[in-house]
Motif scaffolding. Structure first.
Motif, PDB file in Angstrom:
ATOM      1  N   LEU A  25      29.669  -5.846 -28.966  1.00  0.00           N
ATOM      2  CA  LEU A  25      30.567  -5.132 -29.864  1.00  0.00           C
ATOM      3  C   LEU A  25      31.862  -5.426 -30.133  1.00  0.00           C
ATOM      4  N   LYS A  26      32.369  -5.891 -28.686  1.00  0.00           N
ATOM      5  CA  LYS A  26      33.803  -6.264 -28.878  1.00  0.00           C
ATOM      6  C   LYS A  26      33.725  -7.507 -29.864  1.00  0.00           C
ATOM      7  N   VAL A  62      33.011   4.216 -23.665  1.00  0.00           N
ATOM      8  CA  VAL A  62      32.188   3.627 -24.290  1.00  0.00           C
ATOM      9  C   VAL A  62      31.703   4.021 -25.701  1.00  0.00           C
ATOM     10  N   GLU A  63      32.042   5.435 -25.872  1.00  0.00           N
ATOM     11  CA  GLU A  63      32.339   5.945 -27.090  1.00  0.00           C
ATOM     12  C   GLU A  63      33.414   5.277 -28.081  1.00  0.00           C
ATOM     13  N   GLY A  69      34.193  -0.182 -32.788  1.00  0.00           N
ATOM     14  CA  GLY A  69      33.052  -1.567 -33.597  1.00  0.00           C
ATOM     15  C   GLY A  69      32.348  -1.019 -34.723  1.00  0.00           C
ATOM     16  N   GLY A  70      32.290   0.337 -35.054  1.00  0.00           N
ATOM     17  CA  GLY A  70      31.494   0.856 -36.385  1.00  0.00           C
ATOM     18  C   GLY A  70      30.185   1.220 -36.158  1.00  0.00           C
ATOM     19  N   GLU A  71      29.850   1.436 -34.696  1.00  0.00           N
ATOM     20  CA  GLU A  71      28.327   1.498 -34.385  1.00  0.00           C
ATOM     21  C   GLU A  71      28.136   2.869 -34.069  1.00  0.00           C
ATOM     22  N   GLU A  72      26.986   3.391 -34.298  1.00  0.00           N
ATOM     23  CA  GLU A  72      26.547   4.697 -33.899  1.00  0.00           C
ATOM     24  C   GLU A  72      26.255   4.835 -32.312  1.00  0.00           C
ATOM     25  N   ARG A  75      22.952   5.088 -28.948  1.00  0.00           N
ATOM     26  CA  ARG A  75      22.019   4.117 -28.071  1.00  0.00           C
ATOM     27  C   ARG A  75      22.929   3.357 -26.880  1.00  0.00           C
ATOM     28  N   LEU A  76      24.152   3.256 -27.286  1.00  0.00           N
ATOM     29  CA  LEU A  76      24.944   2.657 -26.106  1.00  0.00           C
ATOM     30  C   LEU A  76      25.272   4.019 -24.896  1.00  0.00           C
ATOM     31  N   LEU A  77      25.305   4.961 -25.355  1.00  0.00           N
ATOM     32  CA  LEU A  77      25.306   6.068 -24.435  1.00  0.00           C
ATOM     33  C   LEU A  77      24.159   6.183 -23.618  1.00  0.00           C
ATOM     34  N   ALA A  78      22.932   6.006 -24.188  1.00  0.00           N
ATOM     35  CA  ALA A  78      21.786   6.162 -23.385  1.00  0.00           C
ATOM     36  C   ALA A  78      21.672   4.827 -22.569  1.00  0.00           C
TER      37      ALA A  78
END
Length: 288
Positions: A25-26, A62-63, A69-72, A75-78
């Motif tokens: 993402l980075k 993380v949020e 990065g413009g991503e929801e 899933r990252l939080l999960a």
């Protein structure tokens, strides 16, 4: 694309999966670490630790990276929640090891054991001991015989010399038998120690139950497997990879480079994140 340093080998696969996603993402955002620090409110040093696997990033970091990065972030939080649990278990194990009682001083004192009690004498040393013992017995026998001959000569009595020869022959035979027995025992012990234990064997018994494929080694749906893991769950994944037409190498229950390469092919075919780590989504694709 940034060239990232390799993650620590002891890093838990669940933490590794989160760090790999954050790195991608980075890279996708095109920001440097300094720019990322300015956009998220976390220092450049902090991001170096987070993306290097040396420290677990907080949920807010993380949020923030997901927004940049413009991503929801769902899933990252999960993934972050699963990684947090694995990280906590790792720190708890380290704390328990640090708090373990120190053995008493008397336990560190060397204990002197006889060679028979330890059972660690080398074959060469055992053979030398047997030969020395035989030689000593032979010298004693010869000395006894010479003493008898001298007494007989002084008394002017003639005695047959057969007992002397018999005594010498008996002592030599005793020494040879002792040496042979010691060498045979040492060779048997060495052969038994050199035989390696056999590892477990796995077979693939492919069957379809309730619309899912199983191979008879494990029924897991969400176990996380990565390079270096071993056991029946790995063998199950290898069987399902072979069923899908992709060779993972041998069905040996060891997650090695060939198994990782096969997992990446399945993930690419299923449209998943290609990271070579078997998780819930990859299990779904294998059992589908």
């Amino acid at each position: 694309m940034s060239r990232w340093a390799a993650l620590p080998a002891e890093l838990d696969p669940r933490v590794r999966q989160l760090v790999v996603r954050l790195r991608r993402l980075k890279d996708h955002s095109g920001l440097s670490l300094r720019q990322l620090a300015a956009r998220t409110g976390y220092s450049q040093k902090s991001w170096e630790r987070y993306l290097g696997g040396r420290s677990l990033p907080p949920r807010e970091a993380v949020e923030a990276l997901a927004r940049v990065g413009g991503e929801e972030p769902t899933r990252l939080l999960a993934l972050h929640e699963v990684a947090t649990e694995a990280w906590g278990k790792r720190r708890g194990a380290a704390t328990s090891a640090a708090q373990a009682p120190v053995p008493e001083a008397e336990a560190t004192q060397p204990e002197i054991l006889s060679a028979d009690a330890t059972g660690t004498r080398s074959p060469g040393r055992s053979l030398r001991v047997a030969l020395v013992a035989g030689a000593v017995a032979l010298v004693l026998a010869v000395s006894t015989a010479v003493f008898l001959v001298v007494r007989l000569t002084d008394d002017h009595e003639e005695r047959p010399t057969a007992p002397l020869a018999a005594t010498t022959t008996s002592a030599s035979a005793s020494a040879s038998a002792s040496a042979s027995t010691s060498a045979s025992t040492s060779a048997s012990a060495s052969a038994s120690r050199s035989t390696p234990p056999e590892g477990p064997t796995y077979t693939c018994r492919i069957e379809r139950i309730d619309g899912r494929w199983y191979a008879g080694n494990s029924r897991t749906q969400d176990a996380v497997l990565a390079d270096g893991h071993a056991g029946p769950q790995v063998a199950e994944a290898q069987c399902l990879l072979r069923r899908a037409g992709i060779s993972p190498g041998g069905i040996d229950g060891i997650f090695g480079p060939m198994t990782e390469r096969a997992v990446k092919q399945v993930q690419k075919r299923a449209g998943l994140v290609v990271d070579g780590i078997v998780g819930p989504h990859t299990w779904k694709a294998l059992r589908g």
